[in-house]
Design an enzyme around this catalytic site. Structure first.
Site, PDB file in Angstrom:
ATOM      1  N   LYS A   9     -57.437  24.108 -18.642  1.00 57.52           N
ATOM      2  CA  LYS A   9     -58.748  23.469 -18.461  1.00 57.52           C
ATOM      3  C   LYS A   9     -59.886  24.471 -18.245  1.00 57.52           C
ATOM      4  CE  LYS A   9     -57.497  18.950 -18.197  1.00 57.52           C
ATOM      5  NZ  LYS A   9     -56.209  18.849 -17.587  1.00 57.52           N
ATOM      6  N   GLU A  60     -65.473  14.395 -14.567  1.00 57.63           N
ATOM      7  CA  GLU A  60     -64.471  13.406 -14.172  1.00 57.63           C
ATOM      8  C   GLU A  60     -63.163  14.147 -14.009  1.00 57.63           C
ATOM      9  OE1 GLU A  60     -65.042  14.144 -17.310  1.00 57.63           O
ATOM     10  OE2 GLU A  60     -62.964  14.537 -17.861  1.00 57.63           O
ATOM     11  N   SER A 115     -48.988  24.046 -20.642  1.00 57.63           N
ATOM     12  CA  SER A 115     -50.403  23.815 -20.322  1.00 57.63           C
ATOM     13  C   SER A 115     -50.776  24.094 -18.872  1.00 57.63           C
ATOM     14  CB  SER A 115     -50.789  22.383 -20.695  1.00 57.63           C
ATOM     15  OG  SER A 115     -49.942  21.448 -20.066  1.00 57.63           O
TER      16      SER A 115
HETATM   17  C1  PLP Z   1     -55.238  17.833 -17.936  1.00 60.00           C
HETATM   18  C2  PLP Z   1     -53.950  18.378 -18.309  1.00 60.00           C
HETATM   19  C3  PLP Z   1     -53.275  17.954 -19.472  1.00 60.00           C
HETATM   20  C4  PLP Z   1     -53.775  16.861 -20.370  1.00 60.00           C
HETATM   21  O1  PLP Z   1     -55.031  17.083 -20.916  1.00 60.00           O
HETATM   22  P1  PLP Z   1     -55.255  17.470 -22.433  1.00 60.00           P
HETATM   23  O2  PLP Z   1     -56.727  17.398 -22.605  1.00 60.00           O
HETATM   24  O3  PLP Z   1     -54.532  16.492 -23.278  1.00 60.00           O
HETATM   25  O4  PLP Z   1     -54.738  18.844 -22.620  1.00 60.00           O
HETATM   26  C5  PLP Z   1     -52.075  18.561 -19.797  1.00 60.00           C
HETATM   27  N1  PLP Z   1     -51.537  19.524 -19.009  1.00 60.00           N
HETATM   28  C6  PLP Z   1     -52.142  19.950 -17.886  1.00 60.00           C
HETATM   29  C7  PLP Z   1     -51.493  21.003 -17.074  1.00 60.00           C
HETATM   30  C8  PLP Z   1     -53.361  19.395 -17.488  1.00 60.00           C
HETATM   31  O5  PLP Z   1     -53.957  19.828 -16.382  1.00 60.00           O
END
Ligand code: PLP
Length: 399
Positions: free
Chosen positions: A89, A111, A377
């Protein structure tokens, strides 16, 4: 076929900007300026330096040998979990704060669901000395205390949202309402590839550093830029968009997007938007939306606060509708098992969102020589309570 956005802000039939009149000027201004600001040399230099020295990029591309052995393929993990603040993010919030300043804005709103985007937004506001207000559903505030505390320590105001399910969709509605009341001084930092054009494209571009790095790193480590598979989880779609970006039009690369099935796609407690969604409009964009027979948006459910969103970014709606990406739905149970498996095989505790991407490995067939890149992620610190509770429960079930 071109899978990227067109001049009108559409990916195929999805996207666009369906917004209230009061936001026209703001969104128009953003649309007219984002590409030129992002291509200014001063912007690029500042963005790249912050990604390197503040976020810690490039994030490693790690060859996971024990995971590879288990699934019979060459599996690499793109380590977004090692970024400052623990997820992908921050790539987007660093980009948007620089953009907001160049557009003369002084106040930031955001948000958040799991709180990762709220923390990333509060972080860059502290970095640049800007006022920050984060909308967050009460349900999420209760399950993500640590991130609320971090946002407050960073100087952000966290405003609890009590409408609907009190989760991400409701927080997004409140942020949009705030923006309508404060259009001139406020920039709304959306946390994913959702919202009216140009947000999906802008966020995808900021996150595209992920696939730019994968190309270079694969070339070094495998002698070729192109993997056979790219796998990422999708909430709104930003880490997947960043992972796919430079490979969108390369048909030799299979794209796999993993959504949260909750208790099961047909269980009535799910966030499998692409499997179940019908065409509709949510938060300013035409896409797949989970809705009932009357077109009312249905409440999503997933163990993961970052994936329980009843819509999906327009890029991914198009990738699904055209068959360019394969969409896999992974349940809470499969995701939690996959999180434990990664932890024990590789010594990495993933975010519960990421655990869904890992849960897809089991549903795919690989050849030994296939090169698979899976985007990790985020890290699992924020999810420890969820994990502990789940594993205590499954252990007592076994006894
Ligand atoms: C917010 C988040 C997601 C999902 O958001 P995307 O916009 O689909 O990437 C996935 N993994 C993590 C670790 C997150 O913080």
């Amino acid at each position: 076929m071109d899978y990227n956005v067109n001049g009108e802000g559409y990916y195929g039939e999805f996207g666009g900007a369906y917004i209230p009149e009061i936001l026209y000027a703001n969104v128009k201004n953003l649309r007219e300026r984002y590409l030129s600001i992002m291509s200014e040399e001063g912007f690029r230099t500042e963005f790249d330096a912050l990604l390197r020295d503040y976020v810690g990029r490039p994030s490693p591309l790690y060859y996971a040998s024990r995971l590879s052995e288990k699934y019979g393929a060459r599996i690499y993990l793109k380590r977004e979990d090692l970024n400052h603040t623990g997820a992908h993010k921050i790539n987007n919030t660093v980009g948007q704060i620089l953009l907001a300043r160049r557009m003369g804005k002084s106040r930031i709103i955001a948000e958040t669901g799991a709180g990762q985007h709220g923390v990333a937004a509060a972080t860059v506001c502290a970095l640049k000395g800007m006022k920050c207000i984060v909308y967050m559903g009460e349900t999420d505030i209760a399950r993500q205390r640590l991130n609320v505390q971090k946002m407050e320590m960073l100087g952000a105001e966290v405003r609890p949202v009590t409408s609907g399910n009190r989760t991400l969709k409701d927080a997004t509605n409140e942020a949009i309402r705030d923006w309508c009341c404060n259009p001139s001084d406020t920039h709304y930092i959306i946390g994913s590839t959702v919202g009216p054009h140009p947000y999906p494209d802008m966020v995808a571009r900021f996150q595209s550093v992920i696939s730019a790095e994968i190309q270079k790193q694969l070339l070094q480590q495998e002698g070729r830029q192109r993997p056979d598979y790219l796998i990422a989880c999708v909430g709104g779609g930003s880490n997947a968009a960043g992972t796919f970006y430079h490979y969108l039009d390369d048909a030799a690369v299979s794209l796999v997007a993993v959504e949260a099935a909750g208790l099961g796609v047909e269980s009535g407690h799910t966030a499998a938007t692409i499997h179940l969604g019908k065409r509709g409009i949510i938060h300013g964009s035409r896409t797949f939306v989970m809705q009932d027979a009357h077109g009312q948006i249905t409440e999503p459910y997933s163990v993961s606060a970052g994936l329980d969103y009843p819509g999906i970014g327009p890029m991914h709606a198009n990738l699904a509708a055209t068959g360019r990406a394969r969409i896999v739905a992974v349940t809470d149970d499969d995701a939690l098992r996959a999180a434990m498996e990664l932890t024990r095989l590789e010594g990495i505790i993933p975010a519960v969102e990421t655990a869904h991407a890992l849960g897809a490995l089991d549903k795919m067939e690989f050849r030994r020589e296939d090169v698979v890149v899976l985007t990790l992620s985020g890290r699992g610190d924020k999810d420890m309570e969820t994990y502990v509770e789940y594993f205590n429960r499954t252990r007592s079930d076994e006894n």
